[in-house]
Design a protein around this motif. Structure first.
Motif, short mmCIF file in Angstrom:
data_model
loop_
_atom_site.label_atom_id
_atom_site.label_comp_id
_atom_site.label_asym_id
_atom_site.label_seq_id
_atom_site.Cartn_x
_atom_site.Cartn_y
_atom_site.Cartn_z
N GLN A 195 -13.17 1.12 -26.84
CA GLN A 195 -11.78 1.24 -26.43
C GLN A 195 -10.84 1.32 -27.62
OE1 GLN A 195 -10.93 1.71 -23.08
NE2 GLN A 195 -9.15 2.49 -24.21
N ALA A 196 -11.14 0.54 -28.66
CA ALA A 196 -10.31 0.59 -29.87
C ALA A 196 -10.33 2.00 -30.48
CB ALA A 196 -10.80 -0.44 -30.88
N ALA A 197 -11.50 2.62 -30.51
CA ALA A 197 -11.62 3.97 -31.06
C ALA A 197 -10.89 4.98 -30.16
CB ALA A 197 -13.09 4.34 -31.20
N LEU A 198 -11.09 4.87 -28.87
CA LEU A 198 -10.45 5.79 -27.94
C LEU A 198 -8.93 5.66 -27.99
CD1 LEU A 198 -12.88 5.37 -24.92
CD2 LEU A 198 -12.65 7.41 -26.35
N ASP A 199 -8.43 4.44 -28.18
CA ASP A 199 -7.00 4.21 -28.26
C ASP A 199 -6.37 4.92 -29.46
OD1 ASP A 199 -7.02 2.69 -25.96
OD2 ASP A 199 -6.93 0.75 -27.01
N LEU A 200 -7.17 5.16 -30.49
CA LEU A 200 -6.69 5.86 -31.68
C LEU A 200 -6.86 7.38 -31.54
CD1 LEU A 200 -8.13 3.46 -34.42
CD2 LEU A 200 -5.70 3.79 -33.84
N GLY A 201 -7.40 7.81 -30.41
CA GLY A 201 -7.64 9.24 -30.21
C GLY A 201 -8.96 9.72 -30.74
N PHE A 202 -9.87 8.80 -31.06
CA PHE A 202 -11.15 9.15 -31.65
C PHE A 202 -12.17 9.54 -30.58
CE2 PHE A 202 -10.26 6.09 -35.45
CZ PHE A 202 -9.26 6.94 -35.90
N TYR A 203 -13.32 9.99 -31.05
CA TYR A 203 -14.39 10.48 -30.18
C TYR A 203 -15.61 9.55 -30.27
CZ TYR A 203 -11.82 14.91 -29.85
OH TYR A 203 -10.85 15.86 -29.62
#
Length: 270
Positions: free
Chosen positions: A168-176
């Protein structure tokens, strides 16, 4: 019937496992519809060999960085060094870099320093950061977020098999998030559930070959053609056909690895 095209977003074609028949492994992948492969350099002193593989094969692109498990043994990368390497037309990503506290927790501080250097290079070049993370979720989430506050960048969490919180932390930054053969293992339902909660437009697939072969090849040497088996299982996670899932991940790869998407072979005829 046309074979759907798909990309192996992370493999290690320079490893000795492929030395005996590297062109054959690449040909098998292409025959299976794997029309692009990103081979990853994990030690910068190996970059010339990795680059040569990409130069020799239209289907192969490459990235380079210092793997966290080698951070204490290799010279620290420099931002300007990575930026210079990124000028090559088939150099499409920064890394792999990251944090690994499973076997190499004693080098945590140098790993953090190395990771920050790679983040700066990703920010300067606009190329995606390729992250390896194992048993370091809290530090990883913090460092990625702190770096993003300084300046935005793009990123893929390669071979993601960490916690829901880090996802979720990665997705929140727009990451894949990238799905490897681990997601196809019978006992990986919890990991599949994490992926199922992620937006489809943030998903990539990879082999990480020669490691982590998916069923029915588990325990054997992995190779880029086997990304098809991982993707078939992944399609089930998202309740899609294989062709639909392949098309979705192709669009995702093109968006994140825009340099690879824009590359065209150089014509040699007059």
């Amino acid at each position: 019937m046309t074979t759907p095209l798909i990309t192996d977003s992370h493999c290690h074609l320079d490893f000795p496992n492929f030395d005996a028949a590297r062109p054959e492994f690449i040909r098998r992948a292409v025959d299976a519809g794997v029309h692009r492969m990103v081979t990853i350099c994990t030690k910068l002193r190996s970059e010339p060999q990795v680059r040569a593989i990409a130069e020799a094969h239209d289907a192969v692109f490459y990235a380079a960085g210092t793997h966290p498990m080698s951070a204490a043994e290799e010279p620290l990368a420099r931002v300007d060094e990575l930026v210079a390497l990124a000028q090559h037309p088939k150099f499409v990503g920064i890394g792999e870099t990251g944090l690994d506290y499973h076997y190499t927790a004693d080098s945590a501080e140098i790993q953090k320093t190395s990771l920050d250097i790679h983040i700066q290079a990703a920010q300067e070049t606009g190329l995606p950061l390729i992250i390896h993370s194992r048993d370091a979720d809290d530090d990883m989430a913090r460092i990625l977020a702190d770096g993003y506050k300084r300046a935005p960048y793009t990123c893929v969490m390669h071979c993601f098999s960490s916690s829901r919180a880090l996802a979720q932390a990665a997705l929140d930054l727009g990451f894949y998030l990238s799905m490897s053969g681990i997601t196809a293992f019978p006992k990986s339902q919890e990991l599949r559930d994490i992926f199922a909660e992620a937006p489809l437009d943030r998903i990539l697939v990879e082999t990480d070959s020669p490691y982590l072969a998916p069923p029915p090849y588990r325990g054997k040497q992995n190779e880029p053609s086997y990304v098809v088996h991982t993707a078939q299982k992944a399609a089930e996670v998202f309740d899609l056909s294989y062709a639909e899932f392949a098309a979705a991940t192709e669009a995702n790869f093109d968006r994140l690895f825009a340099k690879a998407a824009q590359w065209a072979p150089q014509r040699t005829d007059a």
